[in-house]
Design an enzyme around this catalytic site. Structure first.
Site, PDB file in Angstrom:
ATOM      1  N   PHE A   1      30.690  30.969  38.357  1.00 13.46           N
ATOM      2  CA  PHE A   1      31.810  31.822  38.752  1.00 13.46           C
ATOM      3  C   PHE A   1      32.411  32.480  37.510  1.00 13.46           C
ATOM      4  CE2 PHE A   1      36.277  31.975  40.688  1.00 13.46           C
ATOM      5  CZ  PHE A   1      35.966  32.994  41.582  1.00 13.46           C
TER       6      PHE A   1
ATOM      7  N   THR B   1      34.914  34.742  35.057  1.00 10.20           N
ATOM      8  CA  THR B   1      36.352  34.907  34.881  1.00 10.20           C
ATOM      9  C   THR B   1      36.874  36.172  35.561  1.00 10.20           C
ATOM     10  OG1 THR B   1      36.267  33.602  32.847  1.00 10.20           O
ATOM     11  CG2 THR B   1      38.216  34.984  33.168  1.00 10.20           C
TER      12      THR B   1
ATOM     13  N   GLU C   1      44.768  37.219  41.672  1.00 14.85           N
ATOM     14  CA  GLU C   1      45.572  38.389  42.028  1.00 14.85           C
ATOM     15  C   GLU C   1      45.671  38.558  43.537  1.00 14.85           C
ATOM     16  OE1 GLU C   1      46.157  42.020  39.559  1.00 14.85           O
ATOM     17  OE2 GLU C   1      44.034  41.644  39.129  1.00 14.85           O
TER      18      GLU C   1
ATOM     19  N   GLY D   1      49.260  45.099  39.789  1.00  9.63           N
ATOM     20  CA  GLY D   1      49.265  44.098  38.734  1.00  9.63           C
ATOM     21  C   GLY D   1      49.524  44.738  37.384  1.00  9.63           C
TER      22      GLY D   1
ATOM     23  N   HIS E   1      40.738  29.737  32.428  1.00  6.70           N
ATOM     24  CA  HIS E   1      39.574  29.379  33.246  1.00  6.70           C
ATOM     25  C   HIS E   1      39.140  28.003  32.755  1.00  6.70           C
ATOM     26  CE1 HIS E   1      35.797  31.120  35.401  1.00  6.70           C
ATOM     27  NE2 HIS E   1      36.081  29.880  35.791  1.00  6.70           N
TER      28      HIS E   1
ATOM     29  N   ARG F   1      53.478  41.421  38.863  1.00  5.91           N
ATOM     30  CA  ARG F   1      53.164  42.586  39.674  1.00  5.91           C
ATOM     31  C   ARG F   1      54.437  43.405  39.790  1.00  5.91           C
ATOM     32  NH1 ARG F   1      48.314  42.279  41.536  1.00  5.91           N
ATOM     33  NH2 ARG F   1      48.586  44.001  42.998  1.00  5.91           N
TER      34      ARG F   1
END
Length: 128
Positions: free
Chosen positions: A32, A34, A42, A61, A68, A112
């Protein structure tokens, strides 16, 4: 607007080859990535407030401080949970965490800003 501290949102996705560090070019291993983690965090933040914004409003954003923490292989499900922790005028501040089916894999603090969607898009079109 019905925004209040404590609003929560979530998002989840399955790790596929397209969501790996290798696919993004952010690394050369098939775990997976970053950039996918950032998108997930987000999305959870967006989901926390989406139903509480005024007509024609959205959020964009502006800042993210992310860790991570663990690698997640292809095939596992990952889930993020976000919480609105502060409102400073139009700026919304969130914390979020992500887990796979085994462990915590990421955490962030995220900002945000509330914008008028039409006005925001008009400014972007003027730049083209």
């Amino acid at each position: 607007m019905g925004l209040e501290i404590g609003l929560r949102g979530s998002a989840s996705m399955r790790v596929t080859p397209e969501k790996t560090a290798e696919a993004w070019g952010s690394g050369d291993v098939p775990v997976f990535g970053t950039p996918s983690l950032v998108a997930l965090l987000e999305t959870a933040s967006v989901n926390a407030v989406a139903k509480h914004l005024g007509p024609g409003e959205t959020t964009v954003g502006t800042w993210l401080d992310v860790s991570h923490l663990a690698a997640t292989p292809v095939g596992l499900e990952v889930r993020a949970e976000a919480e609105l922790i502060a409102i400073e005028g139009r700026k919304l501040i969130f914390t979020a965490v992500a887990h796979d089916t085994r462990e915590k894999i990421g955490a962030c603090r995220h900002h945000r800003v509330i914008v008028a969607r039409d006005r925001f898009l008009a400014k972007i079109q003027a730049k083209q």
